[in-house]
Design an enzyme around this catalytic site. Sequence first.
Site, PDB file in Angstrom:
ATOM      1  N   GLY A 227      21.538  46.716  27.982  1.00 21.81           N
ATOM      2  CA  GLY A 227      20.386  45.963  27.488  1.00 21.81           C
ATOM      3  C   GLY A 227      19.095  46.693  27.800  1.00 21.81           C
ATOM      4  O   GLY A 227      19.073  47.925  27.936  1.00 21.81           O
ATOM      5  N   SER A 228      18.021  45.929  27.930  1.00 18.64           N
ATOM      6  CA  SER A 228      16.690  46.514  28.094  1.00 18.64           C
ATOM      7  C   SER A 228      16.486  47.039  29.523  1.00 18.64           C
ATOM      8  O   SER A 228      17.209  46.660  30.452  1.00 18.64           O
ATOM      9  CB  SER A 228      15.641  45.442  27.799  1.00 18.64           C
ATOM     10  OG  SER A 228      15.771  44.397  28.743  1.00 18.64           O
ATOM     11  N   ALA A 230      13.957  46.266  31.373  1.00 18.19           N
ATOM     12  CA  ALA A 230      13.519  45.118  32.192  1.00 18.19           C
ATOM     13  C   ALA A 230      14.731  44.307  32.651  1.00 18.19           C
ATOM     14  O   ALA A 230      14.837  43.941  33.835  1.00 18.19           O
ATOM     15  CB  ALA A 230      12.564  44.238  31.384  1.00 18.19           C
ATOM     16  N   GLY A 232      17.875  45.328  32.874  1.00 16.40           N
ATOM     17  CA  GLY A 232      18.695  46.144  33.768  1.00 16.40           C
ATOM     18  C   GLY A 232      18.093  46.255  35.160  1.00 16.40           C
ATOM     19  O   GLY A 232      18.812  46.249  36.167  1.00 16.40           O
ATOM     20  N   GLU A 249      23.412  50.479  31.236  1.00 17.78           N
ATOM     21  CA  GLU A 249      23.156  51.276  30.023  1.00 17.78           C
ATOM     22  C   GLU A 249      21.916  50.689  29.376  1.00 17.78           C
ATOM     23  O   GLU A 249      21.974  49.601  28.794  1.00 17.78           O
ATOM     24  CB  GLU A 249      24.359  51.192  29.070  1.00 17.78           C
ATOM     25  CG  GLU A 249      25.638  51.793  29.625  1.00 17.78           C
ATOM     26  CD  GLU A 249      25.608  53.314  29.717  1.00 17.78           C
ATOM     27  OE1 GLU A 249      24.624  53.929  29.278  1.00 17.78           O
ATOM     28  OE2 GLU A 249      26.572  53.886  30.254  1.00 17.78           O
ATOM     29  N   CYS A 283      20.684  52.293  20.780  1.00 22.37           N
ATOM     30  CA  CYS A 283      19.999  52.902  21.922  1.00 22.37           C
ATOM     31  C   CYS A 283      19.770  54.390  21.721  1.00 22.37           C
ATOM     32  O   CYS A 283      18.672  54.877  21.924  1.00 22.37           O
ATOM     33  CB  CYS A 283      20.796  52.631  23.182  1.00 22.37           C
ATOM     34  SG  CYS A 283      22.535  52.999  22.983  1.00 22.37           S
ATOM     35  N   GLU A 457      29.495  55.299  30.681  1.00 20.99           N
ATOM     36  CA  GLU A 457      30.655  54.650  30.087  1.00 20.99           C
ATOM     37  C   GLU A 457      31.428  55.723  29.316  1.00 20.99           C
ATOM     38  O   GLU A 457      30.891  56.775  28.981  1.00 20.99           O
ATOM     39  CB  GLU A 457      30.210  53.522  29.146  1.00 20.99           C
ATOM     40  CG  GLU A 457      29.495  52.411  29.912  1.00 20.99           C
ATOM     41  CD  GLU A 457      29.215  51.158  29.105  1.00 20.99           C
ATOM     42  OE1 GLU A 457      28.657  51.270  27.996  1.00 20.99           O
ATOM     43  OE2 GLU A 457      29.560  50.065  29.587  1.00 20.99           O
TER      44      GLU A 457
END
Length: 484
Positions: A227-228, A230, A232, A249, A283, A457
Amino acid sequence: MPGHTIAEEFPMPTQTINGRSAATFSEFDVINPATGAPFAKAPSASKAQVDEAFEAALAAYPGWRADEGLRRAKLLEASAAIAEAAGELTGILAEESGKTTQFAAFEAPVAAGWLGYYAGLELSREVLQDDEKARVEVVRRPLGVVGAITPWNMPIGLAFFKIAPALRAGNTVVLKPSPFTPLSTLRVGEILRDILPPGVLNIVSGGDDVGRWIVEHPVPRKISFTGSVAGGTAVNVAAAADLKRVTLELGGNDAAILLEDVDLTEIAPGLFWSAFFNNGQACALIKRVYVPRALYADAVEALADVARGTVVGDPADPATQLGPLATLPQFESVSGLVDHALAGGAKAATGGTRIDRPGYFYEPTIVCDIEDGTPLVDEEQFGPALPIIAYDDVDDAVSRVNRSTFGLGGSVWTADVERGQDIAERLDVGTTWINTHASLAPTVPFGGLKHSGLGVENGPWGLYAYTELQAVHVNRGVPGPTAG
Ligand code: NAD
C-alpha cells in the site's frame, strides 16, 4: 427502478473465517468507478470477527505446518480453482475497480501462476557440518500466523504474492483487501473454502480500522503489507511494538531515462504503456521520463501521439483501452497534481482535463516543460498523467533520479544495451530494467529501497520472508556441551 435494490443486482460475497461464511453485522457500499455510483455492498468485520479469524488461523497452524505434501497438493488445487474461476473473478474485479477487461483479466492468472510456482518450490535444509563430531543443519521454519493487507490497484494478484509463499512455508493467514475493491478477494475466499483446511486462509474485509486491528493483534507474527508509504509507515510502527516481522511493498516514483541513441518511433508505444498500464495505477510503472534535450520535443510529441490515439471509455467495451481511475480520492489527487503543474507554467502536450461524464475519467495526459521540484515529478501520481523532463548530462539525470525518497524501479532505454545496463545499475532502486519496465515474474525478487519498502516478494527470497532460521545441532561426540 422501483423496488430494485443493490443486493438484487450484485449478491454480496461473505467473509471467510475458519472455512465458513461469517455473519455480516455491518456493511459498506462498493462504488463502480465507471459510474461513480454504488453497485454492491461488502461486509465490514467487527473486532470480534478479527479475533475469531486469528483464533482459527492459530488453531489451523500446527496441522497445516506438519504436512508439507498436503500443502503442496492444496496449493495446486487452489491454483486450478482460481484458473477455473478466472472469468467470474475478472468480471467482479472490472466492476469494482473500473479496470478494462484486458487489465482485469491479468490478475487471476497471476494468482494461479504464483500458487503453482510456490507449490513446486523447494524449501531445502542446509547442512553446515556432517562429521564424526556433529551434524549441524539450518532449517527454515514458518513464522506462525501472518496478517496480510492489500491495496486496491491489483487486489487479487497482490494478495497471492503473499498467500502463495506464506501458505507454502507452512504459515496460516488472515488477509484484508482494500475497502475500495473488497469483492473479488472475498469471492476468492469463498472459492478456496472447500479446498483449504478450515482456518488456513481467512479473508476479512473493512476499512483501515480493520487493518489496524490486524496489525495490533497479538496472534500474527508477521505483517505483510502492500500500500501507500503512509500506511506502511504506520504498520511498521505498530508492528515494532510487538516485534512482529514485516514485509512492506510501498509506493514508487519510477523514472525512465532515455539515452540519445533511442529510436523514438520504435520505443514510443512500449514506453507509453509502461506508464499507462492500468491507467498508471500500479506501483512499478514509469512515473517520470528523463529525455536528452536534443530529443526532447520529438519524445514529447511521440508520447503525446500515442496518448491521443488511445481509446478511453466504458471499461466493459472491448474497444476501450483505458477506463476510469479506480477511486474518487485518486481521481482528485491526479487532477490536482496536473492542475498545479499547469498553473506553475508546465504545458499539457495532450490531455490535462477531466472527461465530462459520470465516473472518474481523466484524459491520458503528457506534461512537458516541467522540472524536478514540481509535485507531479517528485511525488507518486499513480494515474494517467506523465511528466517529461529534459536533461543535458546523463550523470546529472541519474543523480536527479536518485534524489527521490522512493526507490522501487527504474529503466534505461537505449540501442546500446551494455551502456544502458551500466547506467541502470547506478539507479538506487529495487529493480532496474533496460528497454522495458514493470516486467514481473514469480521467480524474480521484487521490492523497494528507501521509502518504497522493506524486504522483497517473489522467488525463493519471497518464500524465505515467511520463514525464520532454526539451527539444529546433533552432537555425535560425548554428550554435553561442545566447543567450536
Ligand atoms: P493504502 O495504504 O491507503 O491502503 C492499503 C491497505 O492498507 C488497505 O487495505 C487499507 O485499508 C489498509 N490500511 C491503511 N492504513 C492502515 C493502517 N494504518 N494499518 C493497517 N492497515 C491500513 O494504499 P492504497 O491507496 O490502497 O494503495 C495505493 C498505494 O499502494 C500506492 O502508493 C502504490 O504505489 C502502493 N502499491 C505498492 C506496491 C508494491 O509492490 N510496492 C504494489 C501496489 C501498490
